[in-house]
Write an enzyme that holds these catalytic residues in place. Structure first.
Site, PDB file in Angstrom:
ATOM      1  N   HIS A  28      42.060  40.111  40.417  1.00 41.50           N
ATOM      2  CA  HIS A  28      40.711  39.492  40.415  1.00 41.50           C
ATOM      3  C   HIS A  28      40.498  38.350  41.406  1.00 41.50           C
ATOM      4  CE1 HIS A  28      42.913  36.906  37.660  1.00 41.50           C
ATOM      5  NE2 HIS A  28      42.852  37.765  36.663  1.00 41.50           N
ATOM      6  N   ASP A  58      38.760  44.398  35.316  1.00 46.89           N
ATOM      7  CA  ASP A  58      39.179  43.356  34.370  1.00 46.89           C
ATOM      8  C   ASP A  58      38.379  43.488  33.061  1.00 46.89           C
ATOM      9  OD1 ASP A  58      40.640  41.304  33.311  1.00 46.89           O
ATOM     10  OD2 ASP A  58      39.861  39.737  34.634  1.00 46.89           O
ATOM     11  N   HIS A  63      41.740  45.559  29.814  1.00 45.55           N
ATOM     12  CA  HIS A  63      42.303  45.043  28.560  1.00 45.55           C
ATOM     13  C   HIS A  63      41.849  45.969  27.434  1.00 45.55           C
ATOM     14  CE1 HIS A  63      43.719  41.240  30.358  1.00 45.55           C
ATOM     15  NE2 HIS A  63      42.678  41.412  31.164  1.00 45.55           N
ATOM     16  N   HIS A 123      48.064  36.979  38.182  1.00 46.31           N
ATOM     17  CA  HIS A 123      46.828  36.278  37.820  1.00 46.31           C
ATOM     18  C   HIS A 123      46.992  34.873  38.393  1.00 46.31           C
ATOM     19  CE1 HIS A 123      43.884  34.697  34.599  1.00 46.31           C
ATOM     20  NE2 HIS A 123      44.417  33.608  35.109  1.00 46.31           N
ATOM     21  N   ASP A 157      49.197  38.636  33.038  1.00 46.34           N
ATOM     22  CA  ASP A 157      47.760  38.403  33.194  1.00 46.34           C
ATOM     23  C   ASP A 157      47.183  37.595  32.033  1.00 46.34           C
ATOM     24  OD1 ASP A 157      45.233  38.708  34.479  1.00 46.34           O
ATOM     25  OD2 ASP A 157      44.700  40.075  32.860  1.00 46.34           O
TER      26      ASP A 157
END
Ligand SMILES: [Zn+2]
Ligand SMILES: [Zn+2]
Lengths: 424, 312
Positions: free
Chosen positions: A235, A308, A65, A182, A155
């Site tokens: 993730h 992440d 991000h 996600h 996400d």
């Protein structure tokens, strides 16, 4: 421009793991040859002594991000790329949950222009599945792909509608874009803020059951099977998800998966006395889950290690545990934490390269490798250089990580993108 | 003897010796409340801030009376009336309060862990008056005091806690506190109200109230919150009362010397029948009286008081 990288150990399963000299000419790997052969060292603009170092194909963090546009106080494209370079990453994929959301070619172009101006790590944007990531209408995948996105994902906001997810997969597969999911069933996650179990009960915090993740993993695997669209699960944190993915792969479903270093390093007990640096989504799980994640990495069920990387300002994390935002930064600690797994004998160096470079490249349609004729995107790692994680040394604008003060076994000492040295 | 830590955060962080010290000190404090002039100068010049983010007349009043009986200056701030709170982070609020140099901050908050965060940030002693679903140590201490008064001991007693265990900070603190002092604790509720891994705190679990009551020396009934229906924790109040309420018929199966507690406020006729709440086994009002004594003891001890020094 000629660069000679001397005597490093090349780690690329396609090549034999051997010490070699690498000649890079005008951004391209020109020649790999026995150490000391050739002898035109004097004709090189730069000679890098790589003795004792590992030469890896440039690492890719496919889940980051970068926060720009909209949250530049947490991270900018420039600072995020600098953090990536310092952590050994030659490329990152940035998730679309910025403000505005990356759901149109204009925003994708803005990100790419900023990344170009920063001039360090490559940036491969991931666009939203749905407009504004609201789960209502599809984005223009064709236009987005032409603008440079490598995948689509909502996400941070799971795609609740099974129908939308099905159509997104069908539509994306037509344009050759993978869908990154996600996986979170919101009604099961409820108001949870950490893993459900004895520790959450002791701390009086509402828990998130493993099922909140695995139910969605199972749904999306079924949709991938239905549509034939390549699905990448973001993730992965639970043993049930690992089992579901392992089984799906056996059946031939085009599914891949990633986990993050914190899920193979920490358990729910890292929450300690309400440490918000141990708050992320999905949450840190039990010791049994951690074990399953490690197994999944070792046996290839989990293809990718991605961080992440989720920067937040101190003022946002220094609050009530249930009010704190989710996520930690990861770009500058990922190599060190993964080398811990190599030290423990869980992963070989070859597997590390697969999970941090070759597999993300394959999933996203990028090129990576240490072979003649390929762009010189390379990461040099000193596997013996122990170092202590210090907040002040981060290139990221944010400091939110539970790993400050940890000693890690090795680090990236040089990062090269297209023959340009961006770190080291 | 003094407490080891400046803060009272939860029952986990108190040793058995400290718990004994608090209970003994509280017994001494109770005597003050029985005097015609219910005030001693012990904490004169000390400032106690009562900071209640969550409304609770009962606990706040108990702390307020405790502070006044010890001659401390007490000041109540509630989240609604305070301009300190609007748009400010908790840490900012803590720093502002700290600038007023309070000696003790009593905090009630809907988020678990807030007393820990304030304790780390502030020089003042922080007393947890209830944080989210986490802990309510002063309630547990007054429960221990009341049971000990009636039974002469805690060691070896059997405590049954019946009601919404999952959302109860009182249940969590009582499980930890009573097991630490040698009691056996059983919790009873429908499975929807039993949180994952409660056994790890030291409680055994049953879903049948008859089993919980059988052989219990002390029964603690918890308030059932009607809004939990929306979270699918139970179906109807009628059915809850039928299967998990304490009524006269069920009480007949209990020990002859059973004690009935309730942290309040009660839903009469739901989790507890009125005849029982007002009956001979009920020690609910003793709990309230002892609440003041326990809070006096805690204010005194965290202010650095040495035991017996108050006898002049
Ligand atoms: Zn996510
Ligand atoms: Zn993410």
């Amino acid at each position: 421009m000629r660069i000679l990288i001397k005597g490093g150990k090349i780690v690329d399963p396609a090549v034999s793991e051997a010490e070699a000299d690498l000649l890079v000419v005008d951004g391209v790997i020109r020649e790999i040859r026995p150490v000391g052969a050739g002898g035109e060292q004097a004709a090189c603009d730069r000679v890098i002594d790589a003795a004792g170092k590992l030469v890896m194909p440039g690492l890719i963090d496919m889940h980051v991000h970068l926060r720009e546009p909209g949250f530049e106080y947490k991270e900018t494209i420039e600072s995020g790329c600098a953090a990536a370079a310092a952590g050994g990453f030659t490329a990152v994929c940035c998730m679309p949950n910025t403000d505005p959301v990356n759901d149109c070619p204009e925003l994708t172009e803005f990100i790419l222009k900023k990344a170009q101006a920063a001039g360090t790590a490559r940036v491969h944007p991931v666009a939203a599945i749905s407009r504004l990531s609201e789960g209502k209408r599809l984005c223009e995948y064709g236009e987005l792909k032409a603008a440079g996105v490598v995948a689509v994902s909502d996400d941070g906001r799971p795609v609740e509608s099974g129908r939308l997810m099905r159509r997104a997969m069908e539509y994306a597969s037509g344009f050759g874009l993978p869908v990154i999911s996600h996986c979170e069933e919101l009604s099961l996650a409820g108001d949870g803020v950490m893993n459900e179990g004895a520790y959450a009960t002791k701390m009086g915090l509402p828990g998130i059951p493993n099922t909140a993740e695995s139910v969605m993993v199972l749904r999306d695997i079924a949709l991938s099977e239905l549509t034939g669209c390549p699905l990448h699960i973001a993730h992965v944190s639970t043993k049930e998800s690992v089992a579901a993915i392992r089984e799906a792969k056996k059946r031939g479903v085009p599914v891949t998966a990633e986990t993050a270093p914190h899920y193979f390093t920490l358990t729910e007990e890292a929450v300690g006395q309400y440490d918000t640096h141990a708050k992320m989504n999905p949450p840190l799980r039990s010791a049994g889950d951690l074990e399953a994640i490690v197994e999944g990495l070792a046996d290839g069920t989990i293809d990718v290690i991605a961080t992440d990387h989720a920067p937040h300002a101190p003022v946002e994390k220094e609050v009530e545990f249930d009010h704190a935002p989710n996520g930690i930064i990861g770009l500058e600690t990922s190599v060190g934490l993964t080398l811990r797994l190599v030290r423990k004998g869980v992963l070989t160096l070859g597997q590390m390269v697969e999970k941090m470079s070759l597999n993300p490249a394959r999933i996203l349609g990028l090129t990576r490798g240490v072979s003649e004729g390929l762009p010189a995107d390379l990461t040099l790692i000193d596997p013996e250089q122990e170092w202590t994680v210090e907040a002040a040394a981060f290139r990221s604008l944010s400091r939110n990580t539970p790993f400050i003060g940890w000693t890690l076994p090795g680090k990236a000492v040089l990062t090269m993108v297209g023959g340009r040295i961006i770190h080291g | 003897m003094q407490l080891r830590q400046k803060d009272i955060l939860d029952m986990d962080s108190l040793s058995t010796v400290e718990i004994e010290l608090i209970l003994d000190t509280a017994a001494g404090m109770k005597e003050i409340s029985l005097r015609p002039i219910k005030k001693v100068p012990t904490l004169r010049g000390k400032t106690v801030i009562l900071f209640f983010y969550e409304p609770s007349t009962r606990t706040r009043t108990s702390f307020d009376i405790a502070a006044k009986r010890l001659s401390a200056d007490s000041l109540s701030i509630s989240a609604k009336t305070s301009s300190l709170v609007k748009g400010e982070t908790l840490i900012d609020t803590a720093r502002n309060l700290e600038a007023m140099n309070p000696d003790i901050l009593v905090i009630r908050h809907s988020s678990a862990g807030v007393p820990h965060l304030l304790g780390r940030t502030m020089a003042a002693s922080v007393i947890n008056a209830g944080d989210g679903m986490h802990a309510h140590p002063t309630q547990t201490l007054l429960d221990l005091m009341t049971v000990k008064e009636k039974k002469g001991r805690i060691q070896g007693l059997r405590l049954a806690i019946i009601g919404d265990i999952a959302h109860s900070r009182v249940a969590r603190s009582d499980i930890v506190g009573f097991t630490k002092m040698g009691a056996e604790v059983t919790v009873c509720a429908p499975p929807t109200m039993i949180p994952a891994g409660i056994n790890a705190l030291g409680a055994s679990v049953t879903h049948r109230i008859e089993e919980a009551i059988d052989g219990a020396d002390v029964i603690m009934m918890l308030r059932i919150q009607l809004e939990r229906q929306k979270d699918y924790l139970f179906s109807t109040v009628r059915e809850y009362a039928k299967y998990f309420g304490l009524n006269v018929r069920r009480l007949q199966k209990a020990r002859d010397d059973v004690l009935i507690m309730h942290p309040g406020p009660m839903n009469r006729g739901v989790e507890i029948a009125s005849e029982i709440a007002d009956g001979p086994y009920s020690i609910i009002l003793d709990q309230v009286t002892n609440g003041v004594a326990v809070r006096m003891a805690l204010l005194y001890l965290v202010a650095g008081g040495v035991r017996h020094a108050d006898s002049d």
